[in-house]
Design an enzyme around this catalytic site. Structure first.
Site, PDB file in Angstrom:
ATOM      1  N   HIS A   1      -0.223  17.245   9.376  1.00 34.48           N
ATOM      2  CA  HIS A   1      -1.273  17.202   8.815  1.00 34.48           C
ATOM      3  C   HIS A   1      -1.930  18.165   9.684  1.00 34.48           C
ATOM      4  O   HIS A   1      -1.414  18.235  10.726  1.00 34.48           O
ATOM      5  CB  HIS A   1      -1.021  16.115   8.211  1.00 34.48           C
TER       6      HIS A   1
ATOM      7  N   ASP B   1       2.649  19.115  13.658  1.00 36.62           N
ATOM      8  CA  ASP B   1       2.881  18.294  12.799  1.00 36.62           C
ATOM      9  C   ASP B   1       2.178  18.892  10.995  1.00 36.62           C
ATOM     10  O   ASP B   1       1.597  19.526  11.205  1.00 36.62           O
ATOM     11  CB  ASP B   1       1.860  16.885  12.426  1.00 36.62           C
TER      12      ASP B   1
ATOM     13  N   HIS C   1      -4.359  11.727  13.746  1.00 32.97           N
ATOM     14  CA  HIS C   1      -6.603  11.331  12.412  1.00 32.97           C
ATOM     15  C   HIS C   1      -7.137  11.068  13.605  1.00 32.97           C
ATOM     16  O   HIS C   1      -8.513  11.232  12.355  1.00 32.97           O
ATOM     17  CB  HIS C   1      -5.656  11.018  11.192  1.00 32.97           C
TER      18      HIS C   1
ATOM     19  N   ASP D   1       7.237  15.499  10.486  1.00 34.42           N
ATOM     20  CA  ASP D   1       6.914  15.434   9.105  1.00 34.42           C
ATOM     21  C   ASP D   1       6.874  16.879   8.178  1.00 34.42           C
ATOM     22  O   ASP D   1       6.817  17.041   7.703  1.00 34.42           O
ATOM     23  CB  ASP D   1       5.497  14.736   8.672  1.00 34.42           C
TER      24      ASP D   1
ATOM     25  N   ASP E   1       0.319  -1.313  -0.282  1.00 32.55           N
ATOM     26  CA  ASP E   1       0.046  -0.152  -0.604  1.00 32.55           C
ATOM     27  C   ASP E   1       1.228   1.251  -0.380  1.00 32.55           C
ATOM     28  O   ASP E   1       1.288   1.652   1.294  1.00 32.55           O
ATOM     29  CB  ASP E   1      -1.134   0.072   1.084  1.00 32.55           C
TER      30      ASP E   1
ATOM     31  N   ASP F   1      -6.146   5.920   4.604  1.00 32.73           N
ATOM     32  CA  ASP F   1      -4.851   5.824   4.748  1.00 32.73           C
ATOM     33  C   ASP F   1      -4.333   5.265   6.125  1.00 32.73           C
ATOM     34  O   ASP F   1      -3.727   6.053   7.091  1.00 32.73           O
ATOM     35  CB  ASP F   1      -4.309   7.690   4.965  1.00 32.73           C
TER      36      ASP F   1
END
Ligand code: Q9C
Ligand code: ZN
Length: 689
Positions: free
Chosen positions: A188, A186, A149, A279, A34, A106
């Protein structure tokens, strides 16, 4: 090289830093192909932990065992149906796991991920317990899977349980914490955290995130700056969307100074939780940003005086193993109290970052008095409307994207330099009858006065005085600054008979060397001779109630507060809106903090200022105070030794005329100091990435 806290002279006044880690959390991985999930690997945790060990940082932390979060704790942020569904995953076949995974976005499941997710949430809770019970001052939990998330009833973006959301609810419930600040650095958007606390004014959630006008994952409309929270929670959700990649240290610090910090101080949290994803650092294939690992030392430092220092950092993302490990080390070393170094190239924010700052500030100005004066939204809504500017050309766009991804992965950057704490943290030049605070080293050069210094002092400052005490004190001050420049002493304080004379004397000595720059922060009224700033080797920022005529020199900045320095909210405005950005851009080699007689600045404000100024000049700050202010020695020494400053009691709205004065000043100085900008300049343009 490792340096234990014992290498500081005197007693250790700060409590410790917790490190929570368990190898068990490396024991799950992606079992099928994936491309979306292949970056979330067990090595993320092992390289981070090994780097902490290798740099002698793990040893300096208080190591605390993980535990599993209980069902009841997980249910603080998740539904029963979801928990029951995840509970079944350890017994599933590979095919079942794949199918189970398919209902979410995801993310992947593994037979051991439920166990690890319970440990990750439990690690965050152990950290909250250790900080809230006073076992440690602050700490970091290295965990997998990440959390921000995951939603009430859904896994998402590599996350199973929302570790930080659970920790925030737990802190409120178990420790009676009233206000929690969650800082999500982060790259995101932690939409799971946003959804959890959207209507809750007791939890202030801040997130910056790669957005690209909603083209970047998770591509949500509600990640934009105008999602400010709902109902009672309106104003307690702050989004700063990045609409371009390549954001750098200036862009990040600009958002901290002009958006997050003023609001965070006004919110006055009892606890700070950090969704510490890396990230957002250079080299990361997801973020594609350019901020270097050493910026995390500053982001951490800037949060460490909120909530009496109670800060819990919990790992989220970070997929470039080199950048991740370096960033984790920078964060932990700062939590431990080591001095921070100036981050590379702070040349000012780019145009796109300024648009984001502008939008977030104006979206929040009705909720926060520190932002009341923020500029109107641009008449053309710049953020959401140009989702497709490039008109078609899908193939072209795809190639551009590939190129960009490749170039970030191949990005090279220098490893952050080692941060070596000097053997002495704080030295004090005090009259004999004043006791030296615990942990400070009494500093005196009376035995061996340098004859050269003495004759210079006599000539310039003490012409007809034969006051031996003054001569000794001034000569000690000069020797002290020399010790700081050799990094033998980190910082210092002095009680002197004449602060202005002492200030002039230090400036003259230090700024004589061409490579030195002195940031002079004067708190309170009193004349500062204007000639000292002529060559740019001294930047004077004076905060007082004294009306002054408009300065014309770039290096002499006078901030007038109607109610003077006793006005905490006006002071905060000046500190984050002006002083910190100026300091970052000026990059001094020494900070001279001068407390003018009768300044009336409150202890808590003074300690906040002293603490924050240690983010410059490798922590080399010298604090000058008038002889009769003996009561300030203790609080000042405490801040210089790295103790957290006390919280500022609830802030009142700043005076409109003060706000306007600071704003006017900021506007006037923007052309000279790019980090003061909060909107895109009308003429000329910021650098584009
Ligand atoms: N190009 C965290 O950082 N999208 N989660 C992957 C691959 C999902 C990130 C797309 C990213 C999830 C905690
Ligand atoms: Zn992330």
């Amino acid at each position: 090289m490792s340096c234990s806290p014992r290498s500081w002279s005197g007693k250790i006044t700060t409590m410790g830093t917790a490190l929570i880690y368990d190898e068990e959390m490396t024991k799950y991985k992606l079992l099928w192909v994936d491309p979306a999930c292949k970056i979330e690997v067990p090595e993320r945790l092992t390289v981070s932990h090994e780097a902490l060990v290798r740099n002698g940082l793990a040893d300096r932390c208080v190591s605390i065992a993980v535990r599993e979060a209980t069902d009841a704790e997980i249910l603080l942020a998740h539904s029963e149906e979801y928990l029951e569904a995840v509970k079944k995953t350890p017994h599933m076949t590979l095919e079942d796991l794949k199918e189970f995974t398919l209902q979410y976005g995801d993310v992947y499941f593994h037979p051991n991920i439920y166990r690890c997710a319970k440990l990750a949430a439990g690690a965050a809770l152990q950290l909250v317990d250790s900080v809230m019970t006073g076992k440690v001052r602050n700490g970091m939990a290295l965990v997998r899977p990440p959390g921000h998330h995951s939603m009430r009833s859904a896994a998402n973006g590599f996350c199973v349980f929302n570790n930080v959301a659970i920790a925030a609810r737990y802190a409120k419930q178990k420790h009676g914490v009233q206000r929690v600040l969650i800082v999500d650095w982060d790259i995101h958007h932690g939409q799971g955290v946003q959804y959890c606390f959207e209507d809750d004014p007791s939890v202030l959630y801040f997130s910056w995130h790669r957005y690209e006008h909603q083209k970047f994952w998770p591509q949500l409309r509600e990640s934009d700056y105008d999602s400010v929270g709902k109902e009672k929670g309106a104003g307690f959700n702050i989004n700063v969307p990045w609409n371009k990649v390549g954001m750098d240290n200036s862009d990040y610090l600009s958002v901290f100074c002009h958006v997050l910090l003023p609001v965070a101080y006004e919110f006055c949290p009892d606890l700070v939780l950090v969704c510490a994803g890396f990230d957002s650092a250079i080299g990361d294939p997801e973020g594609e940003m350019c901020a270097t690992p050493d910026v995390f030392a500053h982001l951490t430092h800037l949060l460490m005086n909120l909530a009496g220092g109670k800060l819990c950092a919990v790992l989220e993302g970070g997929y470039n193993l080199t950048s991740l490990a370096q960033s984790v080390c920078q964060t932990v070393q700062t939590l431990l109290g080591d001095p921070v170094l100036q981050p590379a190239n702070l040349s000012g924010p780019c145009k796109s970052a300024l648009e984001s700052v502008h939008c977030s500030r104006s979206a929040h100005r009705q909720y926060w008095s520190c932002l009341k004066h923020a500029a109107d939204l641009p008449t053309v809504d710049i953020s959401t409307k140009h989702i497709r500017l490039s008109g078609g050309g899908e193939e072209e766009e795809r190639m551009e994207k590939e190129k960009a991804e490749k170039s970030t992965e191949e990005k090279v950057w220098a490893e952050p330099p080692k941060r070596v704490p000097p053997p002495v943290r704080c030295a004090a030049v005090l009259p004999d009858d004043v006791t030296c605070p615990d942990g400070c080293k009494r500093f005196s050069s009376s035995e061996d006065l340098d004859p050269l210094i003495v004759s210079k002092l006599r000539e310039n400052f003490l012409k007809d005085a034969d006051d031996c005490d003054d001569l000794t004190a001034l000569s000690s001050l000069i020797t002290l600054t020399e010790n700081m420049q050799r990094n033998e002493i980190c910082n210092g304080l002095a009680l002197v008979s004449d602060v202005t004379m002492a200030m002039m004397c230090v400036i003259q000595h230090v700024a004589a060397a061409p490579s030195n720059r002195v940031l002079v922060v004067c708190v309170g009224s009193g004349k500062v001779p204007s000639h000292v700033t002529e060559d740019g080797r001294t930047l004077v920022v004076q905060i007082s109630s004294e009306e002054t005529k408009e300065q014309t020199c770039k290096y002499h900045i006078s901030v007038t507060l109607k109610k003077g320095c006793s006005d905490t909210s006006g002071f905060i405005q000046a500190m984050f809106g002006l002083l910190l950005p100026l300091g970052y851009e000026y990059d001094p080699s020494l900070v001279l903090l001068v407390r003018m007689p009768g300044s009336k600045v409150r202890d808590s404000m003074w300690q906040q200022l002293t603490g924050l100024l240690q983010g410059f000049a490798q922590g080399h700050a010298l604090v000058l105070m008038q002889e009769d202010e003996k009561a300030c020695v203790g609080p000042t020494a405490s801040s210089l030794l790295g103790d957290p400053a006390p919280s500022l009691e609830s802030l009142q709205a700043p005076l409109p005329e003060d706000v306007e004065a600071v704003e006017r000043l900021r506007h006037r100085l923007q052309a000279d100091w790019k980090l003061l900008q909060t909107t895109v300049p009308e003429s000329g343009r910021g650098d584009e990435h």
